[in-house]
Design a protein around this motif. Structure first.
Motif, PDB file in Angstrom:
ATOM      1  N   ILE A  89       0.048  -8.368   5.854  1.00  0.00           N
ATOM      2  CA  ILE A  89       0.463  -9.283   6.914  1.00  0.00           C
ATOM      3  C   ILE A  89       0.541 -10.714   6.424  1.00  0.00           C
ATOM      4  CG2 ILE A  89      -0.256  -8.051   8.976  1.00  0.00           C
ATOM      5  CD1 ILE A  89      -2.936  -9.529   8.763  1.00  0.00           C
ATOM      6  N   LYS A 108       0.156   7.111  -0.530  1.00  0.00           N
ATOM      7  CA  LYS A 108      -1.199   6.691  -0.821  1.00  0.00           C
ATOM      8  C   LYS A 108      -2.103   6.641   0.407  1.00  0.00           C
ATOM      9  CE  LYS A 108       0.112   4.347  -4.958  1.00  0.00           C
ATOM     10  NZ  LYS A 108      -0.151   3.275  -5.918  1.00  0.00           N
ATOM     11  N   LYS A 137      -0.675 -19.147  14.847  1.00  0.00           N
ATOM     12  CA  LYS A 137       0.111 -18.987  16.082  1.00  0.00           C
ATOM     13  C   LYS A 137      -0.418 -19.886  17.182  1.00  0.00           C
ATOM     14  CE  LYS A 137       2.260 -14.436  15.836  1.00  0.00           C
ATOM     15  NZ  LYS A 137       2.392 -13.091  16.419  1.00  0.00           N
ATOM     16  N   SER A 146      -3.849   6.063   6.389  1.00  0.00           N
ATOM     17  CA  SER A 146      -5.231   5.663   6.642  1.00  0.00           C
ATOM     18  C   SER A 146      -5.552   5.786   8.132  1.00  0.00           C
ATOM     19  CB  SER A 146      -5.481   4.241   6.138  1.00  0.00           C
ATOM     20  OG  SER A 146      -4.704   3.319   6.861  1.00  0.00           O
ATOM     21  N   GLY A 147      -4.546   5.581   8.957  1.00  0.00           N
ATOM     22  CA  GLY A 147      -4.755   5.750  10.387  1.00  0.00           C
ATOM     23  C   GLY A 147      -5.043   7.202  10.741  1.00  0.00           C
ATOM     24  N   SER A 190      -9.403   1.049   3.260  1.00  0.00           N
ATOM     25  CA  SER A 190      -8.477   2.076   2.807  1.00  0.00           C
ATOM     26  C   SER A 190      -8.045   1.803   1.373  1.00  0.00           C
ATOM     27  CB  SER A 190      -7.268   2.165   3.740  1.00  0.00           C
ATOM     28  OG  SER A 190      -6.517   0.969   3.689  1.00  0.00           O
ATOM     29  N   GLY A 191      -7.983   0.537   1.014  1.00  0.00           N
ATOM     30  CA  GLY A 191      -7.656   0.192  -0.372  1.00  0.00           C
ATOM     31  C   GLY A 191      -8.745   0.650  -1.330  1.00  0.00           C
ATOM     32  N   ILE A 204      11.299  -5.781   8.255  1.00  0.00           N
ATOM     33  CA  ILE A 204      10.892  -7.176   8.094  1.00  0.00           C
ATOM     34  C   ILE A 204      11.557  -7.802   6.870  1.00  0.00           C
ATOM     35  CG2 ILE A 204       8.931  -8.648   7.479  1.00  0.00           C
ATOM     36  CD1 ILE A 204       7.235  -6.787   9.306  1.00  0.00           C
ATOM     37  N   LEU A 230     -11.926   3.272   8.607  1.00  0.00           N
ATOM     38  CA  LEU A 230     -11.289   3.717   7.377  1.00  0.00           C
ATOM     39  C   LEU A 230      -9.864   3.223   7.241  1.00  0.00           C
ATOM     40  CD1 LEU A 230     -12.602   7.374   7.325  1.00  0.00           C
ATOM     41  CD2 LEU A 230     -13.214   5.515   5.778  1.00  0.00           C
ATOM     42  N   ASN A 231      -9.267   2.825   8.357  1.00  0.00           N
ATOM     43  CA  ASN A 231      -7.882   2.374   8.245  1.00  0.00           C
ATOM     44  C   ASN A 231      -7.774   0.855   8.125  1.00  0.00           C
ATOM     45  OD1 ASN A 231      -8.760   2.077  10.898  1.00  0.00           O
ATOM     46  ND2 ASN A 231      -6.685   2.099  11.688  1.00  0.00           N
ATOM     47  N   ILE A 262      -3.808 -15.846  10.711  1.00  0.00           N
ATOM     48  CA  ILE A 262      -2.473 -15.746  11.300  1.00  0.00           C
ATOM     49  C   ILE A 262      -2.518 -16.013  12.793  1.00  0.00           C
ATOM     50  CG2 ILE A 262      -0.635 -14.100  11.860  1.00  0.00           C
ATOM     51  CD1 ILE A 262      -1.145 -12.892   9.039  1.00  0.00           C
ATOM     52  N   GLN A 280      -8.523   4.349  -1.743  1.00  0.00           N
ATOM     53  CA  GLN A 280      -7.424   4.714  -2.642  1.00  0.00           C
ATOM     54  C   GLN A 280      -7.836   4.521  -4.104  1.00  0.00           C
ATOM     55  OE1 GLN A 280      -4.427   6.050  -2.335  1.00  0.00           O
ATOM     56  NE2 GLN A 280      -3.761   5.680  -4.443  1.00  0.00           N
ATOM     57  N   GLU A 299       0.653  -3.327  11.823  1.00  0.00           N
ATOM     58  CA  GLU A 299       0.128  -4.671  12.053  1.00  0.00           C
ATOM     59  C   GLU A 299       1.151  -5.758  11.698  1.00  0.00           C
ATOM     60  OE1 GLU A 299      -3.391  -5.249   9.801  1.00  0.00           O
ATOM     61  OE2 GLU A 299      -4.557  -5.688  11.596  1.00  0.00           O
ATOM     62  N   ILE A 300       1.857  -5.530  10.620  1.00  0.00           N
ATOM     63  CA  ILE A 300       2.827  -6.532  10.181  1.00  0.00           C
ATOM     64  C   ILE A 300       3.927  -6.748  11.200  1.00  0.00           C
ATOM     65  CG2 ILE A 300       2.585  -6.435   7.685  1.00  0.00           C
ATOM     66  CD1 ILE A 300       4.805  -4.319   7.696  1.00  0.00           C
ATOM     67  N   LYS A 327      14.262 -10.984   6.871  1.00  0.00           N
ATOM     68  CA  LYS A 327      14.197 -12.142   5.958  1.00  0.00           C
ATOM     69  C   LYS A 327      15.498 -12.319   5.205  1.00  0.00           C
ATOM     70  CE  LYS A 327       9.293 -12.864   4.982  1.00  0.00           C
ATOM     71  NZ  LYS A 327       8.225 -12.891   3.982  1.00  0.00           N
ATOM     72  N   ASN A 372      -4.014   4.334   1.292  1.00  0.00           N
ATOM     73  CA  ASN A 372      -4.134   3.036   1.962  1.00  0.00           C
ATOM     74  C   ASN A 372      -2.862   2.644   2.696  1.00  0.00           C
ATOM     75  OD1 ASN A 372      -2.804   2.712  -0.484  1.00  0.00           O
ATOM     76  ND2 ASN A 372      -3.367   0.560  -0.613  1.00  0.00           N
ATOM     77  N   GLN A 404       3.688  -7.007  14.366  1.00  0.00           N
ATOM     78  CA  GLN A 404       3.257  -8.039  15.297  1.00  0.00           C
ATOM     79  C   GLN A 404       3.286  -9.412  14.629  1.00  0.00           C
ATOM     80  OE1 GLN A 404      -0.574  -7.414  17.053  1.00  0.00           O
ATOM     81  NE2 GLN A 404      -0.401  -9.217  18.363  1.00  0.00           N
ATOM     82  N   ALA A 405       2.805  -9.446  13.398  1.00  0.00           N
ATOM     83  CA  ALA A 405       2.783 -10.718  12.673  1.00  0.00           C
ATOM     84  C   ALA A 405       4.195 -11.262  12.488  1.00  0.00           C
ATOM     85  CB  ALA A 405       2.098 -10.543  11.318  1.00  0.00           C
ATOM     86  N   ALA A 406       5.152 -10.370  12.322  1.00  0.00           N
ATOM     87  CA  ALA A 406       6.524 -10.816  12.074  1.00  0.00           C
ATOM     88  C   ALA A 406       7.348 -10.862  13.351  1.00  0.00           C
ATOM     89  CB  ALA A 406       7.185  -9.904  11.049  1.00  0.00           C
ATOM     90  N   ALA A 445       3.997 -11.213   5.267  1.00  0.00           N
ATOM     91  CA  ALA A 445       4.923 -11.198   6.398  1.00  0.00           C
ATOM     92  C   ALA A 445       4.843 -12.512   7.176  1.00  0.00           C
ATOM     93  CB  ALA A 445       4.623 -10.017   7.306  1.00  0.00           C
ATOM     94  N   ALA A 446       3.658 -13.086   7.237  1.00  0.00           N
ATOM     95  CA  ALA A 446       3.490 -14.308   8.022  1.00  0.00           C
ATOM     96  C   ALA A 446       3.592 -15.555   7.153  1.00  0.00           C
ATOM     97  CB  ALA A 446       2.149 -14.280   8.738  1.00  0.00           C
ATOM     98  N   GLN A 491       8.169  -2.229   7.536  1.00  0.00           N
ATOM     99  CA  GLN A 491       8.175  -2.948   6.260  1.00  0.00           C
ATOM    100  C   GLN A 491       9.586  -3.305   5.830  1.00  0.00           C
ATOM    101  OE1 GLN A 491       6.220  -0.846   3.123  1.00  0.00           O
ATOM    102  NE2 GLN A 491       4.346  -2.017   3.474  1.00  0.00           N
TER     103      GLN A 491
END
Lengths: 351, 351
Positions: free
Chosen positions: B290, A71, B267, A78-79, B78-79, A263, B72-73, B263, B82, A289-290, A267, A73, A292-294, B293-294, A260
């Motif tokens: 995220i 997809k 922290k 998207s990047g 991006s959602g 992570i 866009l990312n 998030i 989509q 991004e996730i 868990k 997104n 870093q969050a995790a 994840a957090a 993904q």
DNA sequence: TTGTATGCGTTATCAA
DNA sequence: TTGATAACGCATACAA
């Protein structure tokens, strides 16, 4: 006036249509004086050139297609889109994204694909190169650049991909230097009709394993069982964890195909009373991004940059400029956070 | 044959160009027999209709522009892309994304914007409605649909937005029911030339606060200091934390404009030896990946669904179908995870 | 149901 | 440097 045409501008400016066209496109052979005159008339009429008419007359659509698997997104896709857009939009190109998830859609896409009619170039991101696709790629008479495509593919005019081999070699070296001697690689099951997979990474890990297989080191490849509908990340993680724990000797470190899944795995492992990283190290892939969050240790790839590079290659191809290095590999970067540590260290990691 | 045209197909099929055109587009007044004959000829020649030529002849570009603020990312953008794509691509529309970050780009976009020439419709997502933009919107003679645009705007033909007011009312109710009597709202500083902001949420929080302001409850609005370059999330978080802690009485609950900032704030708070959620509850906004994840409690909005709805509205407008509810609000959903709890509970939250 | 002929709004060739 | 004019490839009104 409903829709001013070039003729209206020409009349108002007192010049010919041809001159208006030249002036508005910034052609060289126009007096500065006339250019200003024309511009003023165009502004006054709120006139813009019709892309359709320009395309028809010039043969250039000023549009490039970005075909991604999965997809739009998703983090990677998207990047790439953002990166491609950054390079192409400033020079007047539209980028039209398209996505495809299974084989039948792929076939449809290629059969409907304007064999050189509706786009000036096509960027194809993260596709497995199936035989059917190779044929269709060769049938395209447009410049074609690949993003994260298999290295051996001479099917693209240019490409930019992350160096999976280098990435996995780095990963194995890292884990070994941390004292790990039992290392696993975890990945999802890949349906046969899937257009994308991470099998390149799996293969790269296997290669890296083989290169390090001499002494008393154990490498394992863990893959989820076959399934029709995509598993949720947590279901996938629990399945992988079960496989992990049922090995004769539990690995002390695992590489995972994506952040993904990594992570979710962390868990699940913690739910099973295993301490990460004290008991077991986990290394992801992407540095989304996730991650870093995790606080996930991972291997970074940079989709935006890949997109930019792809965009630049498209531009070069469109200008018929020779590419010094049509096919490039991007070096990955190891990002160490809090899910990897020495095997013999029972201490909590530093904050 | 380099680029087959409709004439080639007509010749091969033994019919006229007009018939080929009709057959290939699925017009009704063509014999099934001829249609098959034409289709076969087209397939044989690997022929596809030229979008440019079709557009020029028919006046329909079969393209819709999606204009977003920010990159866009980004998760939201991006959602939406989509979602829009899912609705428009199947019926033959291309969606051409464009993004804009500051005011000058916005002006340029609108001035170059094909006043009805290069797209059939335009979707505009998450823009602040500045006076300059209102004028330009009104000057557009294309169907225009907004995503997350201010409710009062009659500047769009249709729109779909998250109900910020309802969201913030829910948030305040939740926190109050958990026993919180000192609640803050945190947001970043918004540069004057920014095209997008979350001020609607801030305003909605202020409204919700006012509606609950009767008894001994304290509401605070915390905003970062003015800055030119965007702050990193962690810098922003530390600044907000400092402001939070320097209030006469420290709030026991904070709503934050986005998950990302929330998030980072969590922290930072933990770094300051404050336990979340025991000492202070934090509620995000978005429910991006995220957030899960957090383990962040947050208010969910669903960009893909917003995009789909916007796409459908575009289609209806394009077909001149009357819209029962041109302007819709989407109800947000509270997602409770591990960063919110009762104020008086000192116990660690259940795993 | 099919064919003929015209126009859509530009660009490009050629001449001036 | 500028102007006249012929493509560009298709959709559509009109005629058959």
């Amino acid at each position: 006036m409903a829709k001013p045409t070039i003729a209206n501008v020409a009349e108002l400016a007192g010049v010919s249509q041809a001159t208006v066209s030249r002036a508005l496109r910034g052609a060289t052979n126009v007096t500065e004086e006339t250019r200003i005159k024309v511009q003023r008339a165009a502004d006054q009429l709120n006139f813009t050139l019709s892309k359709s008419a320009s395309a028809l007359a010039s043969g250039k659509t000023m549009r490039v297609i970005l075909l991604v698997s999965g997809k739009l997104n998703e983090w990677f896709n998207s990047g790439v889109l953002q990166g491609v857009y950054e390079e192409l939009a400033p020079v007047g190109y539209d980028v039209t994204p398209a996505f495809i998830t299974d084989r039948s859609e792929l076939d449809r896409f290629f059969s409907q694909l304007p064999k050189s009619r509706n786009a000036d170039a096509i960027i194809i991101s993260s596709f497995q190169l199936m035989p059917a696709m190779r044929d269709q790629l060769q049938a395209i008479d447009l410049p074609t650049v690949g993003v994260n495509v298999p290295a051996e593919s001479g099917y693209f005019d240019a490409s930019i991909s992350i160096d999976n081999s280098s990435a996995m070699t780095m990963a194995v070296r890292l884990l070994r230097s941390l004292g790990h001697t039992n290392i696993a690689f975890c990945s999802d099951y890949i349906p046969a009709d899937m257009v994308y997979n991470t099998s390149q990474r799996t293969q790269a890990f296997a290669d890296a394993a083989q290169a390090n297989a001499t002494d008393g080191i154990t490498f394992s490849l863990l893959t989820a069982d076959a399934h029709d509908a995509p598993l949720s990340k947590s279901d996938l993680a629990s399945q992988l964890t079960a496989k992990l724990l049922s090995l004769p000797e539990r690995p002390t470190a695992v590489c995972v195909e994506t952040d993904q899944v990594a992570i979710a795995l962390v868990k699940e492992l913690r739910k099973q009373q295993l301490n990460v990283p004290e008991d077991i190290s986990v290394l992801g892939f992407d540095d989304a991004e996730i991650a870093q969050a995790a606080d996930l240790s991972t291997i970074r790839q940079e989709p935006i940059e890949l997109g930019r590079i792809a965009g630049r290659k498209v531009l070069q191809l469109l200008r018929n400029e020779p590419l010094e290095h049509p096919h490039e590999l991007q070096d990955p970067l190891l990002v160490l956070r809090n899910t990897t540590s020495r095997i013999d260290s029972g201490a909590a990691p530093a904050e």
